[in-house]
Design an enzyme around this catalytic site. Structure first.
Site, mmCIF file in Angstrom:
data_model
loop_
_atom_site.group_PDB
_atom_site.id
_atom_site.type_symbol
_atom_site.label_atom_id
_atom_site.label_comp_id
_atom_site.label_asym_id
_atom_site.label_seq_id
_atom_site.Cartn_x
_atom_site.Cartn_y
_atom_site.Cartn_z
ATOM 1 N N ARG A 158 0.759 -1.195 0.164
ATOM 2 C CA ARG A 158 0.028 0.063 -0.102
ATOM 3 C C ARG A 158 0.950 1.319 0.112
ATOM 4 O O ARG A 158 0.385 2.351 -0.318
ATOM 5 C CB ARG A 158 -0.549 -0.009 1.341
ATOM 6 C CG ARG A 158 -2.101 0.704 1.200
ATOM 7 C CD ARG A 158 -2.774 0.858 2.561
ATOM 8 N NE ARG A 158 -3.167 -0.548 3.110
ATOM 9 C CZ ARG A 158 -4.415 -0.784 3.509
ATOM 10 N NH1 ARG A 158 -5.195 0.071 3.844
ATOM 11 N NH2 ARG A 158 -4.367 -2.114 4.097
ATOM 12 N N HIS A 183 3.152 -24.089 7.731
ATOM 13 C CA HIS A 183 4.517 -24.343 7.293
ATOM 14 C C HIS A 183 5.224 -25.444 8.018
ATOM 15 O O HIS A 183 6.509 -25.671 7.628
ATOM 16 C CB HIS A 183 5.097 -23.072 7.523
ATOM 17 C CG HIS A 183 5.414 -22.510 8.928
ATOM 18 N ND1 HIS A 183 4.515 -22.068 9.768
ATOM 19 C CD2 HIS A 183 6.768 -22.593 9.412
ATOM 20 C CE1 HIS A 183 5.170 -21.804 10.865
ATOM 21 N NE2 HIS A 183 6.448 -22.174 10.786
ATOM 22 N N HIS A 200 -0.509 -26.453 13.455
ATOM 23 C CA HIS A 200 0.820 -27.202 13.478
ATOM 24 C C HIS A 200 0.628 -28.459 14.495
ATOM 25 O O HIS A 200 1.103 -29.398 14.016
ATOM 26 C CB HIS A 200 1.870 -26.188 14.017
ATOM 27 C CG HIS A 200 1.811 -24.924 13.140
ATOM 28 N ND1 HIS A 200 1.554 -24.936 11.952
ATOM 29 C CD2 HIS A 200 2.031 -23.671 13.745
ATOM 30 C CE1 HIS A 200 1.728 -23.568 11.568
ATOM 31 N NE2 HIS A 200 2.042 -22.851 12.872
ATOM 32 N N LYS A 210 4.631 -19.278 24.394
ATOM 33 C CA LYS A 210 5.755 -18.377 23.913
ATOM 34 C C LYS A 210 6.498 -17.738 25.420
ATOM 35 O O LYS A 210 5.934 -18.013 26.387
ATOM 36 C CB LYS A 210 4.846 -17.312 23.516
ATOM 37 C CG LYS A 210 4.303 -17.546 22.024
ATOM 38 C CD LYS A 210 3.861 -16.266 21.428
ATOM 39 C CE LYS A 210 3.271 -16.729 19.689
ATOM 40 N NZ LYS A 210 4.190 -16.994 18.870
HETATM 41 C C1 BG6 Z 1 3.155 -19.512 13.352
HETATM 42 C C2 BG6 Z 1 2.547 -18.632 14.491
HETATM 43 O O1 BG6 Z 1 2.242 -20.172 12.568
HETATM 44 O O2 BG6 Z 1 4.284 -20.156 13.740
HETATM 45 C C3 BG6 Z 1 3.473 -18.058 15.221
HETATM 46 O O3 BG6 Z 1 1.490 -18.041 14.053
HETATM 47 C C4 BG6 Z 1 4.611 -18.918 15.677
HETATM 48 O O4 BG6 Z 1 2.991 -17.369 16.475
HETATM 49 C C5 BG6 Z 1 5.172 -19.540 14.694
HETATM 50 O O5 BG6 Z 1 5.540 -18.010 16.269
HETATM 51 C C6 BG6 Z 1 6.192 -20.498 14.609
HETATM 52 O O6 BG6 Z 1 6.836 -21.102 13.808
HETATM 53 P P1 BG6 Z 1 8.424 -21.747 13.985
HETATM 54 O O7 BG6 Z 1 8.760 -22.108 12.343
HETATM 55 O O8 BG6 Z 1 9.208 -20.778 14.508
HETATM 56 O O9 BG6 Z 1 8.410 -22.882 14.998
#
Ligand code: BG6
Length: 454
Positions: A44, A170, A232, A315
């Site tokens: 943007r 991911h 995850h 966290k």
């Molecule tokens: C993300 C979350 O999907 O995964 C984040 O939204 C988190 O809050 C992150 O920190 C952790 O990913 P990784 O690859 O660092 O374990």
């Protein structure tokens, strides 16, 4: 003509800087991203490409696994373009239309690296300008509950075929996660005992040292259960618990069967919130959002009936560690259990602990460990692709196997919606601690603190 045009909606966001651009750079260096491919950043801000490159450079330098050499970086940025438009304003999509008409591409990978509230206008906008040959990439969270996920699915599938939708989790791109099925199915020593006759319990944990950083407005509505567990961690659980898949194409359906069979174990939930969370940017001053979550589930399948799976995430923890511990039954009480640990990150590898006769003693038993350290052997990980590299490569190859499928989203939300209804209030815990009391067991702490032998 451009081959793959990656249109990054949310090109000035954290995900693009921290994960996507470094992954693109790695793909460029390993020649998976060719000169025919283009990365079109949608932003943007009234920036030129030069402004954008200046902004992104330090991130690529910090997060790419390959060292950023000046000449390579200059070559890499040839493939980047910056287009100013407001992705929430439908009228602005004519700017994109003009761009793609002037410079044609064979494939348009529309990557939604934005918060979910922007998914709707992007999907509408892309549809409105009749962009052809589109692969739609959606970041998690896919909805915030089953209802919103279903609405989103209806909207998206009105315009796009299911096989052109890539829902990114991911964790499914992490090298050791992709290794789980090989480790358990390709080794008779593990495959033969992968059931409730031999396995006592399973710990799956993902601990982070970072806090919510600058994502307060999203995180405060999500919390650890929606942010990490629904996607995850349930993915990891279902890959561990699934029956040996026939091939990767049936894996997702089989995972849904596992997710469908989950039962929350009574009184197993512990929620926590780190001290200082309420002072973070964009957090409600009375927020009850959990930044730590622990719960246990039973998997009601014939393979795993009766085996508790303990799921833990948090966290601002003392450690950063993601791993899966398969703890086997001990034939008699007092005997140390055999434990198979799959280390996902930051250590990548496999450990197995077992009992031996203590050397030099005839009647004493002690524990021994054997391990395989993947990132020690791989010259500091330079040879192991990052999760996002795997995901981007798969999209280019039109391989949807390691993405979240709709049936998994449905089953995981069904389970998580019920669980969230029952979650207790969070208990305060100190930053850089083990989380609330009872959150991390000694078994887990021992596993985290044990270094690889090499
Ligand atoms: C993300 C979350 O999907 O995964 C984040 O939204 C988190 O809050 C992150 O920190 C952790 O990913 P990784 O690859 O660092 O374990």
């Amino acid at each position: 003509m451009v081959q793959n045009r990656f249109i990054i909606f949310g090109g000035t966001g954290d995900l693009t800087y921290r994960k996507l651009l470094p992954a693109f750079y790695n793909l460029f260096i390993s020649q998976k991203l060719t000169k025919q491919d283009e990365i079109l950043i949608i932003g943007r801000r009234d920036w030129t490409k030069t402004d954008y490159v200046r902004k992104m450079e330090p991130w690529v330098k910090e997060f790419a696994r390959f060292k950023v050499e000046e000449d390579k970086f200059l070559e890499f940025i040839q493939q980047i373009q910056y287009l100013k438009m407001n992705l929430s304003a439908l009228d602005d999509y004519s700017i994109l239309k003009d761009y793609v008409t002037k410079s044609k591409a064979q494939v348009h990978v529309c990557y939604m690296a934005v918060s979910p509230q922007f998914f709707d206008p992007i999907v509408e906008g892309i549809h409105q300008i009749d962009l052809f040959n589109v692969r739609l990439v959606m970041e998690k969270p896919f909805g915030t509950d089953l209802l919103s996920a279903t609405k989103l699915q209806r909207k998206v599938t009105r315009y796009f075929d299911e096989e052109n939708i890539y829902r990114i989790d991911h964790y499914l791109g992490k090298d050791m996660v992709r290794n789980i099925l090989t480790i358990r199915c390709e080794n008779p020593i593990f495959d033969a005992v992968w059931n409730n006759r031999y396995i006592d319990h399973v710990n799956i944990f993902a601990l982070e040292q970072v806090g919510v950083e600058n994502r307060g407005s999203y995180y405060d509505k999500a919390g650890a259960l929606r942010d990490m567990a629904q996607n995850h961690l349930l993915q990891l659980l279902s890959i561990i618990a699934v029956d040996n898949p026939h091939d990767l194409h049936t894996l997702s359906l089989q995972q849904s069967v596992v997710l469908h069979s989950l039962k929350l174990l009574e009184d197993s939930m512990i929620m926590g919130q780190y001290r200082g969370y309420l002072d973070e940017k964009d957090i409600d001053s009375k927020s009850q959002t959990e930044t730590f979550a622990r719960f246990s589930v039973g998997v009601e399948t014939s393979r795993f009936q009766g085996v508790p799976f303990h799921i833990i995430t948090g966290k601002e923890m003392m450690y950063r560690d993601t791993a899966i511990q398969i703890v086997f039954k001990s034939p008699y009480s007092g005997q140390k259990p055999n434990i198979l640990t799959i280390q996902v990150q930051p250590k990548e590898g496999v450990e197995i602990s077992f009992n031996i006769k203590t050397p030099g003693k005839s009647d004493e038993i002690s524990e021994a460990t054997m391990d395989f350290c993947q990132n020690c052997q791989m010259q500091n990980r330079i040879n192991t692709p990052e999760a996002y590299e795997w995901m981007l490569m798969s999209i280019m190859l039109e391989d949807g196997s390691w993405f979240s499928h709709w049936d998994q989203i449905v089953t995981s939300w069904k389970f998580m919606d019920e669980l969230i209804q029952k979650k207790p209030k969070p208990i305060l815990y100190e930053k850089k601690s083990l989380g609330p009391e009872g959150g991390l067991t000694a078994e887990i702490v021992e596993c985290i603190e044990k270094p690889f032998i090499c």
